[in-house]
Design a protein around this motif. Structure first.
Motif, mmCIF file in Angstrom:
data_model
loop_
_atom_site.group_PDB
_atom_site.id
_atom_site.type_symbol
_atom_site.label_atom_id
_atom_site.label_comp_id
_atom_site.label_asym_id
_atom_site.label_seq_id
_atom_site.Cartn_x
_atom_site.Cartn_y
_atom_site.Cartn_z
ATOM 1 N N VAL A 179 -9.488 26.604 -48.956
ATOM 2 C CA VAL A 179 -8.425 27.251 -49.729
ATOM 3 C C VAL A 179 -9.016 27.963 -50.939
ATOM 4 N N ARG A 180 -10.014 27.346 -51.533
ATOM 5 C CA ARG A 180 -10.584 27.883 -52.774
ATOM 6 C C ARG A 180 -11.499 29.077 -52.530
ATOM 7 N N LEU A 181 -12.272 29.036 -51.433
ATOM 8 C CA LEU A 181 -13.268 30.059 -51.160
ATOM 9 C C LEU A 181 -12.976 30.764 -49.835
ATOM 10 N N PRO A 182 -13.375 32.040 -49.698
ATOM 11 C CA PRO A 182 -13.367 32.656 -48.372
ATOM 12 C C PRO A 182 -14.440 31.979 -47.502
ATOM 13 N N VAL A 183 -14.008 31.403 -46.391
ATOM 14 C CA VAL A 183 -14.923 30.737 -45.469
ATOM 15 C C VAL A 183 -14.767 31.381 -44.096
ATOM 16 N N VAL A 184 -15.873 31.811 -43.508
ATOM 17 C CA VAL A 184 -15.874 32.446 -42.188
ATOM 18 C C VAL A 184 -16.760 31.619 -41.273
ATOM 19 N N THR A 185 -16.230 31.173 -40.134
ATOM 20 C CA THR A 185 -17.026 30.434 -39.163
ATOM 21 C C THR A 185 -17.000 31.176 -37.835
ATOM 22 N N LEU A 186 -18.191 31.432 -37.289
ATOM 23 C CA LEU A 186 -18.335 32.180 -36.046
ATOM 24 C C LEU A 186 -19.016 31.308 -34.996
ATOM 25 N N ALA A 187 -18.429 31.262 -33.815
ATOM 26 C CA ALA A 187 -18.988 30.529 -32.677
ATOM 27 C C ALA A 187 -19.348 31.511 -31.579
ATOM 28 N N THR A 188 -20.157 31.055 -30.621
ATOM 29 C CA THR A 188 -20.457 31.883 -29.453
ATOM 30 C C THR A 188 -20.268 31.083 -28.175
ATOM 31 N N ASP A 189 -19.896 31.814 -27.121
ATOM 32 C CA ASP A 189 -19.687 31.238 -25.790
ATOM 33 C C ASP A 189 -20.634 31.939 -24.837
ATOM 34 N N LEU A 190 -21.561 31.181 -24.251
ATOM 35 C CA LEU A 190 -22.554 31.777 -23.373
ATOM 36 C C LEU A 190 -21.926 32.297 -22.086
ATOM 37 N N GLY A 191 -20.888 31.639 -21.610
ATOM 38 C CA GLY A 191 -20.242 32.100 -20.387
ATOM 39 C C GLY A 191 -21.102 31.849 -19.159
ATOM 40 N N ALA A 192 -20.663 32.368 -18.037
ATOM 41 C CA ALA A 192 -21.308 32.066 -16.765
ATOM 42 C C ALA A 192 -22.300 33.127 -16.325
ATOM 43 N N GLU A 193 -22.154 34.356 -16.814
ATOM 44 C CA GLU A 193 -22.987 35.440 -16.314
ATOM 45 C C GLU A 193 -23.445 36.335 -17.461
ATOM 46 N N GLY A 194 -24.330 37.278 -17.103
ATOM 47 C CA GLY A 194 -24.768 38.283 -18.066
ATOM 48 C C GLY A 194 -25.861 37.773 -18.987
ATOM 49 N N GLY A 195 -26.237 38.610 -19.959
ATOM 50 C CA GLY A 195 -27.261 38.255 -20.915
ATOM 51 C C GLY A 195 -28.655 38.591 -20.429
ATOM 52 N N ALA A 214 -17.586 19.149 -22.798
ATOM 53 C CA ALA A 214 -17.676 19.692 -24.160
ATOM 54 C C ALA A 214 -16.983 21.035 -24.299
ATOM 55 N N GLY A 215 -16.623 21.653 -23.190
ATOM 56 C CA GLY A 215 -15.937 22.938 -23.246
ATOM 57 C C GLY A 215 -16.886 24.092 -23.426
ATOM 58 N N PRO A 216 -16.363 25.302 -23.632
ATOM 59 C CA PRO A 216 -17.211 26.485 -23.831
ATOM 60 C C PRO A 216 -18.219 26.246 -24.950
ATOM 61 N N ASN A 217 -19.429 26.768 -24.772
ATOM 62 C CA ASN A 217 -20.490 26.495 -25.734
ATOM 63 C C ASN A 217 -21.558 27.583 -25.643
ATOM 64 N N ASP A 218 -22.537 27.516 -26.546
ATOM 65 C CA ASP A 218 -23.597 28.523 -26.581
ATOM 66 C C ASP A 218 -24.935 28.003 -26.076
ATOM 67 N N GLY A 219 -24.910 26.831 -25.456
ATOM 68 C CA GLY A 219 -26.137 26.213 -24.981
ATOM 69 C C GLY A 219 -26.644 25.115 -25.881
ATOM 70 N N LEU A 220 -26.122 25.036 -27.090
ATOM 71 C CA LEU A 220 -26.455 23.946 -28.014
ATOM 72 C C LEU A 220 -25.227 23.406 -28.737
ATOM 73 N N VAL A 221 -24.281 24.286 -29.067
ATOM 74 C CA VAL A 221 -23.128 23.891 -29.883
ATOM 75 C C VAL A 221 -21.827 24.281 -29.169
ATOM 76 N N PRO A 222 -20.912 23.333 -28.970
ATOM 77 C CA PRO A 222 -19.606 23.691 -28.406
ATOM 78 C C PRO A 222 -18.831 24.599 -29.357
ATOM 79 N N VAL A 223 -18.056 25.505 -28.791
ATOM 80 C CA VAL A 223 -17.228 26.387 -29.607
ATOM 81 C C VAL A 223 -16.335 25.574 -30.537
ATOM 82 N N ALA A 224 -15.717 24.514 -29.999
ATOM 83 C CA ALA A 224 -14.796 23.702 -30.805
ATOM 84 C C ALA A 224 -15.499 23.052 -31.988
ATOM 85 N N SER A 225 -16.803 22.803 -31.869
ATOM 86 C CA SER A 225 -17.554 22.174 -32.959
ATOM 87 C C SER A 225 -17.896 23.162 -34.059
#
Length: 268
Positions: A179-195, A214-225
């Motif tokens: 509430v006090r500060l602008p906070v931006v959190t960005l996650a990534t989803d590796l998905g099944a194809e491409g890259g 764990a749900g969608p994730n980037d190979g180390l960190v779940p999006v929800a985390s």
């Protein structure tokens, strides 16, 4: 995340006048950054871009395998070393340490915003997996000590039991900070194809985490985390390095430009 801020580099540099940007590397970030030419590797393009804009930018010197609390103290010291307000940009474990620093008494007053890129606020199942295999854990511990990156105990701070307990204990403080500060959190989803080959390195772990629920994730960190409650949030495609290293279809400078634009507009 679309470029909704519609702010060019000159305007952004003007808004960042009198502000320092402190970059906080993730686990082994200092090693990865040293493996590529300046401006090309881990957070290098972002550092070079900010420097080119004339923005006061600094990589906080962290032994990245050290415990989160130890490195939070180093980040707090870097903030206190200069009276100018700071914007903290943390990748992965560096985001945990930046958040812990901001919750220390008086630290939020010296901060203009917080950007967390692919940060495991609620833990990483991969850290759980490594910690359950003592030979692997001991190898990480010894390599970290020999490389002067810390003791390796910082890996324990990335596990889901430790992180979830920490988030529960600090839920009210984190909510107040958002509430006090602008906070931006960005996650990534590796998905099944491409890259490219970089994504392929993370894909087996991404599939394993999906199988573990764990749900969608980037190979180390779940999006929800990686999405902090109360923060401005976005989910982008790619592996765990997608927001900090160049590659086909990804531009870490554009990501940071948009995130900083959101911070300065919110702060205004």
């Amino acid at each position: 995340m679309s470029r909704s801020t519609d702010m060019d580099d000159a305007a952004l540099a003007d808004r960042l006048g009198g502000t320092r940007v402190l970059l906080c590397y993730g686990l082994l970030g200092e090693v990865i950054a040293g493996l590529a030419p300046v401006g090309m590797g881990y957070m290098g393009a972002q550092l070079a871009w900010l420097t080119g804009l004339g923005v006061a930018v600094q990589v906080v010197k962290l032994p990245t395998a050290a415990p989160v609390g130890v490195n939070a103290g180093r980040i707090a010291a870097a903030m206190l070393a200069d009276p100018r307000p700071a914007i903290l940009v943390g990748h992965s474990k560096g985001g945990l340490e930046a958040l812990a620093a901001l919750l220390r008494p008086g630290m939020a007053e010296g901060c203009r915003g917080f950007i967390a890129l692919q940060t495991p606020f609620f833990g990483s199942p991969v850290a759980d997996l490594i910690l359950a295999r003592r030979p692997v854990l001991m190898a990480v511990h010894h390599v970290a000590r020999m490389s002067r990156l810390g003791t390796g105990r910082g890996l324990r701070d990335l596990t889901t039991p430790v992180r979830q307990a920490w988030m529960r204990a600090h839920a009210a403080e984190v909510a107040a900070l958002a509430v006090r500060l602008p906070v931006v959190t960005l996650a990534t989803d590796l998905g099944a194809e491409g890259g490219d080959w970089r994504d392929a390195i993370y894909r087996p772990l991404a599939r394993w985490m999906l199988a573990q629920g764990a749900g969608p994730n980037d190979g180390l960190v779940p999006v929800a985390s990686a999405l902090l409650p109360g923060a401005r949030q976005a989910v982008l495609p790619g592996c765990h390095r997608a927001l900090v290293a160049r590659g086909p279809g990804r531009d870490p400078v554009e990501v940071l430009r948009m995130a900083l634009g959101l911070v300065v507009l919110a702060a205004a």
